[in-house]
Write a protein that holds these residues in place. Structure first.
Motif, PDB file in Angstrom:
ATOM      1  N   ILE A   1      23.233  65.448 -87.263  1.00  0.00           N
ATOM      2  CA  ILE A   1      23.755  64.877 -86.014  1.00  0.00           C
ATOM      3  C   ILE A   1      22.866  65.333 -84.870  1.00  0.00           C
ATOM      4  CG2 ILE A   1      25.708  64.807 -84.424  1.00  0.00           C
ATOM      5  CD1 ILE A   1      27.508  65.387 -86.874  1.00  0.00           C
ATOM      6  N   ALA A   2      22.258  64.356 -84.188  1.00  0.00           N
ATOM      7  CA  ALA A   2      21.427  64.654 -83.025  1.00  0.00           C
ATOM      8  C   ALA A   2      22.324  64.714 -81.793  1.00  0.00           C
ATOM      9  CB  ALA A   2      20.359  63.579 -82.854  1.00  0.00           C
ATOM     10  N   ARG A   3      22.127  65.744 -80.977  1.00  0.00           N
ATOM     11  CA  ARG A   3      22.916  65.948 -79.758  1.00  0.00           C
ATOM     12  C   ARG A   3      21.986  66.325 -78.611  1.00  0.00           C
ATOM     13  NH1 ARG A   3      25.941  68.697 -83.755  1.00  0.00           N
ATOM     14  NH2 ARG A   3      28.055  67.872 -83.951  1.00  0.00           N
ATOM     15  N   ARG A   4      22.351  65.927 -77.407  1.00  0.00           N
ATOM     16  CA  ARG A   4      21.626  66.352 -76.201  1.00  0.00           C
ATOM     17  C   ARG A   4      22.310  67.607 -75.686  1.00  0.00           C
ATOM     18  NH1 ARG A   4      20.916  63.828 -70.367  1.00  0.00           N
ATOM     19  NH2 ARG A   4      18.940  64.807 -69.889  1.00  0.00           N
ATOM     20  N   VAL A   5      21.533  68.684 -75.569  1.00  0.00           N
ATOM     21  CA  VAL A   5      22.109  69.961 -75.157  1.00  0.00           C
ATOM     22  C   VAL A   5      21.310  70.556 -73.996  1.00  0.00           C
ATOM     23  CG1 VAL A   5      23.060  70.494 -77.432  1.00  0.00           C
ATOM     24  CG2 VAL A   5      20.775  71.258 -76.867  1.00  0.00           C
ATOM     25  N   PRO A   6      21.995  71.241 -73.061  1.00  0.00           N
ATOM     26  CA  PRO A   6      21.273  71.920 -71.983  1.00  0.00           C
ATOM     27  C   PRO A   6      20.607  73.186 -72.525  1.00  0.00           C
ATOM     28  CG  PRO A   6      23.632  72.295 -71.783  1.00  0.00           C
ATOM     29  CD  PRO A   6      23.439  71.356 -72.939  1.00  0.00           C
ATOM     30  N   THR A   7      19.367  73.418 -72.118  1.00  0.00           N
ATOM     31  CA  THR A   7      18.640  74.621 -72.548  1.00  0.00           C
ATOM     32  C   THR A   7      17.975  75.261 -71.335  1.00  0.00           C
ATOM     33  OG1 THR A   7      16.705  73.308 -73.070  1.00  0.00           O
ATOM     34  CG2 THR A   7      18.205  73.763 -74.882  1.00  0.00           C
ATOM     35  N   GLY A   8      18.764  75.836 -70.492  1.00  0.00           N
ATOM     36  CA  GLY A   8      18.234  76.460 -69.279  1.00  0.00           C
ATOM     37  C   GLY A   8      17.908  75.418 -68.229  1.00  0.00           C
ATOM     38  N   SER A   9      16.624  75.212 -67.980  1.00  0.00           N
ATOM     39  CA  SER A   9      16.191  74.327 -66.903  1.00  0.00           C
ATOM     40  C   SER A   9      16.012  72.869 -67.335  1.00  0.00           C
ATOM     41  CB  SER A   9      14.878  74.834 -66.319  1.00  0.00           C
ATOM     42  OG  SER A   9      13.875  74.797 -67.319  1.00  0.00           O
ATOM     43  N   HIS A  10      16.244  72.575 -68.602  1.00  0.00           N
ATOM     44  CA  HIS A  10      16.037  71.210 -69.083  1.00  0.00           C
ATOM     45  C   HIS A  10      17.031  70.887 -70.195  1.00  0.00           C
ATOM     46  CE1 HIS A  10      13.757  73.676 -71.922  1.00  0.00           C
ATOM     47  NE2 HIS A  10      13.788  72.663 -72.769  1.00  0.00           N
ATOM     48  N   PHE A  11      17.030  69.632 -70.613  1.00  0.00           N
ATOM     49  CA  PHE A  11      17.843  69.207 -71.741  1.00  0.00           C
ATOM     50  C   PHE A  11      16.939  68.991 -72.934  1.00  0.00           C
ATOM     51  CE2 PHE A  11      20.722  68.255 -68.327  1.00  0.00           C
ATOM     52  CZ  PHE A  11      21.973  68.471 -68.878  1.00  0.00           C
ATOM     53  N   GLN A  12      17.523  69.109 -74.117  1.00  0.00           N
ATOM     54  CA  GLN A  12      16.779  68.896 -75.341  1.00  0.00           C
ATOM     55  C   GLN A  12      17.670  68.153 -76.326  1.00  0.00           C
ATOM     56  OE1 GLN A  12      15.657  72.422 -77.748  1.00  0.00           O
ATOM     57  NE2 GLN A  12      13.564  71.959 -77.084  1.00  0.00           N
ATOM     58  N   THR A  13      17.070  67.290 -77.126  1.00  0.00           N
ATOM     59  CA  THR A  13      17.817  66.629 -78.196  1.00  0.00           C
ATOM     60  C   THR A  13      17.576  67.440 -79.455  1.00  0.00           C
ATOM     61  OG1 THR A  13      17.530  64.500 -77.111  1.00  0.00           O
ATOM     62  CG2 THR A  13      18.213  64.465 -79.421  1.00  0.00           C
ATOM     63  N   ARG A  14      18.675  67.897 -80.057  1.00  0.00           N
ATOM     64  CA  ARG A  14      18.584  68.816 -81.199  1.00  0.00           C
ATOM     65  C   ARG A  14      19.433  68.349 -82.373  1.00  0.00           C
ATOM     66  NH1 ARG A  14      19.279  74.891 -78.694  1.00  0.00           N
ATOM     67  NH2 ARG A  14      17.256  74.998 -77.652  1.00  0.00           N
ATOM     68  N   ILE A  15      18.987  68.765 -83.550  1.00  0.00           N
ATOM     69  CA  ILE A  15      19.739  68.546 -84.780  1.00  0.00           C
ATOM     70  C   ILE A  15      19.923  69.911 -85.424  1.00  0.00           C
ATOM     71  CG2 ILE A  15      19.774  67.427 -87.041  1.00  0.00           C
ATOM     72  CD1 ILE A  15      17.634  65.461 -85.775  1.00  0.00           C
ATOM     73  N   ALA A  16      21.162  70.314 -85.630  1.00  0.00           N
ATOM     74  CA  ALA A  16      21.450  71.596 -86.277  1.00  0.00           C
ATOM     75  C   ALA A  16      21.356  71.421 -87.793  1.00  0.00           C
ATOM     76  CB  ALA A  16      22.831  72.091 -85.892  1.00  0.00           C
ATOM     77  N   VAL A  17      20.686  72.373 -88.431  1.00  0.00           N
ATOM     78  CA  VAL A  17      20.547  72.355 -89.889  1.00  0.00           C
ATOM     79  C   VAL A  17      21.222  73.599 -90.447  1.00  0.00           C
ATOM     80  CG1 VAL A  17      18.906  72.545 -91.792  1.00  0.00           C
ATOM     81  CG2 VAL A  17      18.471  70.937 -89.936  1.00  0.00           C
ATOM     82  N   ASP A  18      22.205  73.356 -91.320  1.00  0.00           N
ATOM     83  CA  ASP A  18      22.959  74.439 -91.939  1.00  0.00           C
ATOM     84  C   ASP A  18      22.599  74.655 -93.399  1.00  0.00           C
ATOM     85  OD1 ASP A  18      24.563  74.781 -89.562  1.00  0.00           O
ATOM     86  OD2 ASP A  18      25.652  72.987 -90.155  1.00  0.00           O
ATOM     87  N   THR A  19      22.076  73.603 -94.054  1.00  0.00           N
ATOM     88  CA  THR A  19      21.777  73.693 -95.485  1.00  0.00           C
ATOM     89  C   THR A  19      20.367  73.173 -95.764  1.00  0.00           C
ATOM     90  OG1 THR A  19      22.671  71.497 -95.955  1.00  0.00           O
ATOM     91  CG2 THR A  19      24.210  73.351 -96.104  1.00  0.00           C
ATOM     92  N   ALA A  20      19.752  73.707 -96.803  1.00  0.00           N
ATOM     93  CA  ALA A  20      18.382  73.317 -97.164  1.00  0.00           C
ATOM     94  C   ALA A  20      18.289  71.855 -97.568  1.00  0.00           C
ATOM     95  CB  ALA A  20      17.871  74.213 -98.298  1.00  0.00           C
ATOM     96  N   ASP A  21      19.368  71.300 -98.104  1.00  0.00           N
ATOM     97  CA  ASP A  21      19.294  69.907 -98.560  1.00  0.00           C
ATOM     98  C   ASP A  21      19.312  68.902 -97.409  1.00  0.00           C
ATOM     99  OD1 ASP A  21      21.984  70.261 -97.930  1.00  0.00           O
ATOM    100  OD2 ASP A  21      22.717  69.269 -99.738  1.00  0.00           O
ATOM    101  N   GLN A  22      19.464  69.362 -96.182  1.00  0.00           N
ATOM    102  CA  GLN A  22      19.388  68.458 -95.024  1.00  0.00           C
ATOM    103  C   GLN A  22      17.940  68.088 -94.696  1.00  0.00           C
ATOM    104  OE1 GLN A  22      22.432  70.922 -92.514  1.00  0.00           O
ATOM    105  NE2 GLN A  22      22.024  69.011 -91.415  1.00  0.00           N
ATOM    106  N   ILE A  23      16.978  68.884 -95.178  1.00  0.00           N
ATOM    107  CA  ILE A  23      15.567  68.647 -94.873  1.00  0.00           C
ATOM    108  C   ILE A  23      14.823  68.273 -96.139  1.00  0.00           C
ATOM    109  CG2 ILE A  23      13.402  69.699 -94.113  1.00  0.00           C
ATOM    110  CD1 ILE A  23      14.911  71.325 -92.124  1.00  0.00           C
ATOM    111  N   GLU A  24      14.066  67.189 -96.040  1.00  0.00           N
ATOM    112  CA  GLU A  24      13.192  66.735 -97.120  1.00  0.00           C
ATOM    113  C   GLU A  24      11.757  66.796 -96.581  1.00  0.00           C
ATOM    114  OE1 GLU A  24      12.384  62.678 -99.713  1.00  0.00           O
ATOM    115  OE2 GLU A  24      14.072  62.752 -98.337  1.00  0.00           O
ATOM    116  N   ILE A  25      10.866  67.391 -97.346  1.00  0.00           N
ATOM    117  CA  ILE A  25       9.456  67.473 -96.946  1.00  0.00           C
ATOM    118  C   ILE A  25       8.740  66.264 -97.548  1.00  0.00           C
ATOM    119  CG2 ILE A  25       7.362  68.867 -97.003  1.00  0.00           C
ATOM    120  CD1 ILE A  25       9.365  71.273 -97.575  1.00  0.00           C
ATOM    121  N   LEU A  26       8.144  65.448 -96.680  1.00  0.00           N
ATOM    122  CA  LEU A  26       7.495  64.227 -97.123  1.00  0.00           C
ATOM    123  C   LEU A  26       5.998  64.395 -97.323  1.00  0.00           C
ATOM    124  CD1 LEU A  26       9.369  61.765 -94.758  1.00  0.00           C
ATOM    125  CD2 LEU A  26       9.942  62.361 -97.111  1.00  0.00           C
ATOM    126  N   GLY A  27       5.423  65.384 -96.712  1.00  0.00           N
ATOM    127  CA  GLY A  27       3.989  65.584 -96.895  1.00  0.00           C
ATOM    128  C   GLY A  27       3.324  66.231 -95.734  1.00  0.00           C
TER     129      GLY A  27
END
Length: 131
Positions: A105-131
């Motif tokens: 889930i991508a979310r827009r979050v405040p990070t001090g002086s700016h905003f950032q769009t972030r995706i939280a990863v809790d498990t290794a199977d959420q990430i696939e390495i393509l190359g």
């Protein structure tokens, strides 16, 4: 029958578009347009920069994490440790320069002086390495 076919295609195309991986620009635009401020999906990019702070590690789509076009993956302690076991090293070291696909889930979050769009990863199977 032609009207029904046209309606079926009109409905099918958005469903397909939602399941295709989003690049950082698409993800950021989708989050900005979302009424909830978040978008669930699959996201794909080359890791341009990495970082770590506290117990978290970060995988960024832009060289400068402050770039408004940056999409960041946040690896919390659980996700970071799971990926370390899977990769044989810290994700922030092993994945820089690699193309990855992330489910979450991508979310827009405040990070001090700016905003950032972030995706939280809790498990290794959420990430696939393509190359």
């Amino acid at each position: 029958m032609t009207v029904i076919s046209a309606l079926a295609l009109a409905v099918a195309v958005p469903a397909f578009a939602q399941t295709a991986p989003m690049n950082p620009a698409q993800a950021i635009a989708a989050v900005a347009a979302s009424k909830t401020g978040e978008v669930e999906g699959t996201f794909e990019f080359v890791v341009a920069s990495t970082g770590a702070g506290g117990f978290n590690a970060y995988l960024n789509s832009a060289a400068d994490y402050r770039d408004p076009g940056n999409l960041s993956i946040v690896l919390n302690t659980t996700g970071r440790n799971a990926l370390k076991d899977k990769l044989g090293g810290h994700a922030e070291d092993m994945l820089k320069g690699k193309r990855i696909r992330v489910k979450g889930i991508a979310r827009r979050v405040p990070t001090g002086s700016h905003f950032q769009t972030r995706i939280a990863v809790d498990t290794a199977d959420q990430i696939e390495i393509l190359g």
